[in-house]
Design a protein around this motif. Structure first.
Motif, short mmCIF file in Angstrom:
data_model
loop_
_atom_site.label_atom_id
_atom_site.label_comp_id
_atom_site.label_asym_id
_atom_site.label_seq_id
_atom_site.Cartn_x
_atom_site.Cartn_y
_atom_site.Cartn_z
N ASN A 108 6.68 5.73 1.39
CA ASN A 108 7.95 6.38 1.69
C ASN A 108 7.75 7.42 2.78
N ARG A 109 8.81 8.16 3.11
CA ARG A 109 8.74 9.08 4.24
C ARG A 109 7.79 10.25 4.01
N TRP A 110 7.41 10.49 2.76
CA TRP A 110 6.48 11.58 2.44
C TRP A 110 5.03 11.08 2.31
N GLY A 111 4.82 9.81 2.63
CA GLY A 111 3.47 9.27 2.59
C GLY A 111 3.02 8.79 1.22
N GLN A 112 3.93 8.74 0.27
CA GLN A 112 3.58 8.27 -1.06
C GLN A 112 3.52 6.74 -1.07
N LYS A 113 2.44 6.20 -1.61
CA LYS A 113 2.32 4.75 -1.68
C LYS A 113 3.19 4.22 -2.81
N LEU A 114 4.07 3.27 -2.47
CA LEU A 114 4.99 2.71 -3.45
C LEU A 114 4.54 1.34 -3.95
N TYR A 115 3.83 0.60 -3.10
CA TYR A 115 3.47 -0.77 -3.48
C TYR A 115 2.35 -1.27 -2.57
N GLU A 116 1.58 -2.23 -3.07
CA GLU A 116 0.57 -2.91 -2.25
C GLU A 116 0.44 -4.35 -2.71
N TRP A 117 0.06 -5.23 -1.78
CA TRP A 117 -0.21 -6.63 -2.13
C TRP A 117 -1.27 -7.18 -1.19
N HIS A 118 -1.92 -8.26 -1.62
CA HIS A 118 -3.12 -8.71 -0.91
C HIS A 118 -3.11 -10.21 -0.64
N ASN A 119 -1.94 -10.75 -0.49
CA ASN A 119 -1.77 -12.16 -0.12
C ASN A 119 -0.55 -12.24 0.78
N PRO A 120 -0.64 -12.86 1.95
CA PRO A 120 0.51 -12.89 2.86
C PRO A 120 1.72 -13.60 2.26
N ALA A 121 1.52 -14.38 1.20
CA ALA A 121 2.64 -15.05 0.55
C ALA A 121 3.37 -14.11 -0.40
N GLY A 122 2.76 -12.97 -0.73
CA GLY A 122 3.38 -12.01 -1.62
C GLY A 122 4.31 -11.07 -0.87
N GLY A 123 4.77 -10.02 -1.56
CA GLY A 123 5.65 -9.07 -0.89
C GLY A 123 6.21 -8.03 -1.84
#
Length: 237
Positions: free
Chosen positions: A171-186
């Protein structure tokens, strides 16, 4: 006398045919596992990573002892980069380029040897695999409004040959909201199971292609909950 000669000739032909039927043979094939499913053949052109199972398909082995040697060679090389010794072997291709795969098979029964090696492959057709160069693009926006269209933020569908992939949403404050490790994901536009507000977020992608190319993508992501197909805005551009 003529009858005896004919009978002997018939017996000889039958014996030779029976012997020929018992000589070991090979018919190397490959089963390719793709996003569309599995297909079997001797050639394939597509994206990495590509998992392939190679089959010797040996027949008429009988009392012969088989020895198998799968040889994997890149186009232009004189020596294989990989050798496998199983009758059936599996390998995942992660490097771009043209790959040539042949099976050296030798069958031994006492002093009798049947070999399918260098001379055999002078004329026989090898298994060929063409791995495409890499490509990766990320969109600027998405619309997680539940209409089934562009509800998930992910790599554009034309990506290919991506063998390493890590993506992060902030988000705009640099907080990580989500991560994924496969280009088919999202990302579905949620944080801790709840919808985030419409607005501008930030994506960081680090990836690597089968051709060795490294990707570092940093860009804004517009989350448009009020978007509809008739609004005149294409959130994937």
């Amino acid at each position: 006398m003529k009858y005896i000669r004919t009978l002997l000739l018939l017996i000889l032909c039958t014996t030779l045919q029976a012997y020929a039927d018992e000589v070991p043979t090979i018919d190397p094939q490959a089963t390719f596992t793709t996003d569309e499913g599995e297909e079997t053949g001797t050639s394939y052109s597509g994206s990495a990573p590509l998992t392939v199972v190679f089959h010797a398909n040996a027949e008429n082995i009988g009392a012969y002892t088989p020895h198998y040697e799968w040889r994997f060679t890149k186009e232009g090389a004189t020596q294989p980069y990989l050798v496998r010794y199983e009758e059936e072997t599996e390998y995942t291709f992660t490097e771009a380029g043209s790959h040539r795969i042949v099976l050296y098979a030798t069958f031994i029964n006492g002093t009798d040897t049947v070999a399918y090696t260098k001379d055999y492959w002078q004329d026989a057709q090898p298994i060929t695999i063409q791995i495409s160069e890499s490509k990766l693009e990320m969109p600027n926006a998405f619309s997680p409004n539940g209409d089934g269209i562009n509800d998930v933020y992910r790599a554009k569908s034309n990506y290919q040959s991506i063998v390493e992939f890590d993506a992060y949403i902030f988000n705009r404050w640099g907080q990580k909201l989500y991560e994924w490790h496969n280009p088919a994901g999202g990302w579905d536009g949620k944080f801790n199971g709840k919808d985030v507000k419409q607005g501008v977020y930030f994506v960081l992608v680090k990836a690597k292609g089968a051709d060795g190319r490294k990707y570092t993508i940093k860009k804004d992501v517009n989350l448009l909950r009020g978007y509809t197909e008739t609004s005149g805005v294409n959130p994937t551009e």
